[in-house]
Structure formats: C-alpha cells, structure tokens
Design an enzyme around this catalytic site. Structure first.
Site, short mmCIF file in Angstrom:
data_model
loop_
_atom_site.label_atom_id
_atom_site.label_comp_id
_atom_site.label_asym_id
_atom_site.label_seq_id
_atom_site.Cartn_x
_atom_site.Cartn_y
_atom_site.Cartn_z
N GLY A 116 47.37 31.30 42.91
CA GLY A 116 46.50 30.50 42.05
C GLY A 116 46.30 29.13 42.69
O GLY A 116 47.23 28.57 43.29
N ALA A 117 45.09 28.62 42.57
CA ALA A 117 44.74 27.39 43.28
C ALA A 117 45.60 26.19 42.88
O ALA A 117 46.03 25.41 43.74
CB ALA A 117 43.26 27.09 43.05
N ASP B 237 38.55 29.19 42.55
CA ASP B 237 39.20 28.65 43.74
C ASP B 237 38.36 27.53 44.31
O ASP B 237 38.89 26.58 44.88
CB ASP B 237 39.45 29.75 44.76
CG ASP B 237 40.65 30.58 44.34
OD1 ASP B 237 41.77 30.16 44.61
OD2 ASP B 237 40.44 31.59 43.66
N SER C 196 44.79 33.57 36.79
CA SER C 196 44.52 32.14 36.83
C SER C 196 45.42 31.47 35.80
O SER C 196 45.37 31.81 34.62
CB SER C 196 43.05 31.89 36.50
OG SER C 196 42.90 30.63 35.87
N CYS D 226 41.81 38.79 37.58
CA CYS D 226 42.80 38.15 38.46
C CYS D 226 43.82 37.35 37.65
O CYS D 226 43.91 37.48 36.43
CB CYS D 226 42.13 37.27 39.51
SG CYS D 226 43.27 36.82 40.87
N LYS E 176 38.39 35.05 42.91
CA LYS E 176 38.92 36.31 43.43
C LYS E 176 37.86 37.39 43.57
O LYS E 176 36.98 37.52 42.70
CB LYS E 176 40.04 36.76 42.47
CG LYS E 176 40.68 38.09 42.75
CD LYS E 176 41.21 38.28 44.15
CE LYS E 176 42.20 37.24 44.58
NZ LYS E 176 42.57 37.40 46.03
#
Ligand code: RUB
Length: 322
Positions: free
Chosen positions: A21-22, A204, A133, A131, A215
């Site tokens: 995760g960013a 992202d 997050s 995804c 993603k």
C-alpha cells in the site's frame, strides 16, 4: 550503495510487498531515510546532505509507481535542508523530527479520508473494493463504527491476492464481506448492486490529468461500474499526486516478476513452453472520466478540481523536484 541492514530489510520488504500500500510504503521509506541519516558518519553539513541525498535517491527506486514515496522523501529532505545549521547532530535531530511530523500528518490525512469517505457508504447498500488499500479499509471501518449498514464484495486481486487481506481485515472487524475472483466483479455489479451503491479503491498515483493509477484490474472494475452507472471513488490523500506529470512525464507502470503470475498447480513456470511470455504489470490507469471523485483530506474532489487544489496547496514549482 552500502546501506544499513535495517534499511536493506525495509527496501526488500517494500519490493516484495511485505510492506504494501502506498501509505505504508512511503512511511517505511522515510523510516529507512531516518536510519541512514542517523547512521551518517559525515562531519559537516555538505557531507551530511550528500549522504542523505544518496539515500533518498536509492530509496526512491524501490517501486517505480509510488509518487507518494518520492514526495515523502523530497518533502522531508527539503524541510531538513532548510535548517541553516552546520552542526550534524542538530541536522540529524531535525531529520528525526521531520520524519515524525510526516508520520503524524499521514495519520491525520487518513482520519479525514475516513470521515469524508464514510459519508459516501450507502446505508443498506453494497460496496465493491479492489486490492488492499489502508485508506479504503479506514473508510469502511469508520462507516461501520457509525452504524451504517452495508456489505462489501472484495476482489481477491491477482496475482498476489492483496484483496484477501482486505477481506480478512473487514470480516474480522465485523463487516459482512464476500470474497470474489477478479473476473466476478462485473457480475457482482450486475446482480448485487443498486444505483446508489459504490466502488471504493485506493490510489498509487494521481496524474495532472486527474487519471487514477492503482492496482492492476482497477480500470476494468471502474469501466464496469461506469457501464452500470455506479459511482467510483478513489480514497487517496493529495500526497499521491505525482508532480512530475505536471511537466510532461508519464507515470511509469511497474512490471513485476513473471513468477508472481505463474506459480501454481500444473502451470508452474518451469513447465512452461520456452516461447511463452508472461506480462505482469502491477498497476493500470483509470481515466479521470471514469472516476467520480477522489476522497482526500481536503474533501471529496472530482479529478479536475483535485489537480487545481493540489497545485494551490503544494505551491509546486519544477525546480523543487528531485
Ligand atoms: C496497492 C494498491 C492500493 C494503493 C493505495 O498495490 O493498489 O490501492 O497502494 O493503498 P500494491 P493505501 O499491492 O502493489 O502495493 O490506501 O494503503 O495507500
């Protein structure tokens, strides 16, 4: 470049997605910058900043599609550099403080995103997520805490199944959650979702055109949602904005190892015909027109407004970029 063992571990953990995760990746990269800065043997300002710059340049290579990580390194570096001090111990203290400040801010941003995002979760409705997050999970937990009654469908997210992490976290929190394969997303939208239901994803990167980079598979989900007239929100702090895109650079899309795709059952990579190629992009681009809004710490902003807001907020100029 020779780095501390702890830094190497953080780098590898981000690279292999053990840190995922960013937001998490950016925070971990800053932690590594702190480790390197504090370990610097420099005796004067010039050498200290030369070491710190080298560490930042090394760390920003860890994943190419992570502007938040690059932004974080740049912001902290620039803030420490503003100190006129020649005393290395003082500069190290400044680094420590700036990393701490960034981490605190990240928590505040998450809190705001959760607050605004929870208001978009439909009572009695359904949310589709893709995804893992941390921002989306924070939104859904907040909505649940506020006693909004909703259920979630979570795409498992091939090839590395980060969606399972989301499904597990939500389910353990008490949110009714159903895990589906990625290719079931369109069917879920058709069969289970009403007009007011929503798709929530992270980000992202956000580009100067308001496009969303997230993603791989996100754009398919968003296009299906568009087809079914469902709103798509990306929960993302403005630090996901990639300033390089303001001056013409495209957002690079990370391509990962083929083994991530070809690992299971009878189709193990070693049994693959020699001529068979694997293409494993980590992210894709969802055009701004398929994103209703970004849920940010500044508010719920349509893509075009977000770009203007970020420009104003950050007061960016090209020469500030490293
Ligand atoms: C993760 C992903 C997430 C964003 C946002 O991809 O696409 O949606 O990073 O996450 P990967 P967060 O698994 O390749 O890192 O909201 O936690 O910053």
């Amino acid at each position: 470049m020779a780095v501390q063992a702890k830094t190497k571990k953080i780098y590898d953990d981000i690279r292999t997605l053990r840190i995922q995760g960013a937001d998490e990746a950016a925070a971990a990269a800053l932690e590594a910058l702190r480790i390197e800065g504090l370990a610097s043997k420099a005796r004067n300002r010039k050498d200290f900043f030369s070491d710190l710059r080298a560490s930042a340049l090394y760390l920003k290579t860890v994943r190419p599609t992570e502007p938040e990580l690059r932004n974080a390194l740049r912001l902290v570096f620039t803030a420490v550099h503003k100190s006129p001090s020649d005393d290395v111990a003082e500069l190290k203290h400044g680094l420590d403080k700036q990393v701490e400040k960034y981490e605190e801010n990240l928590k505040k941003v998450r809190g705001k995103i959760a607050e605004y995002g929870a208001r978009l979760v439909p009572d009695g409705g359904t949310v589709l997520v893709h995804c893992h997050s941390g921002s989306v999970v924070a939104v859904l937990k907040k909505a649940f805490d506020e006693e909004i009654d909703f259920k979630v469908f979570a795409c498992e997210t091939r090839p590395l199944y980060q969606g399972r992490k989301t499904a597990r976290q939500l389910s353990e929190y008490g949110i009714p959650t159903t895990l589906v394969v990625d290719s079931a997303a369109r069917l879920v939208l058709t069969r289970f979702m009403r007009d007011s239901d929503v798709v929530l994803v992270g980000a992202d990167a956000i580009t100067s055109e308001g496009d969303l980079v997230n993603k791989i598979g996100t754009s398919q989900v968003a296009l299906s949602a568009f087809e079914h007239e469902k709103h798509v929100y990306s929960c993302a702090g403005t630090h996901k904005f990639d300033p390089l895109t303001l001056w013409g650079s495209g957002e690079p899309i990370e391509e990962r190892d083929s083994s991530e795709v070809a690992v299971s059952g009878d189709f193990k990579l070693k049994k693959f015909p020699k001529a068979l190629h694997v293409f494993n992009p980590a992210f894709d681009v969802t055009e701004a027109k398929y994103v209703n809004a970004f849920v940010t710490e500044l508010g719920v902003l349509p893509p075009q407004s977000l770009v203007m807001a970020v420009w104003k907020e950050l007061g960016l100029s090209e020469k500030q970029l490293i």
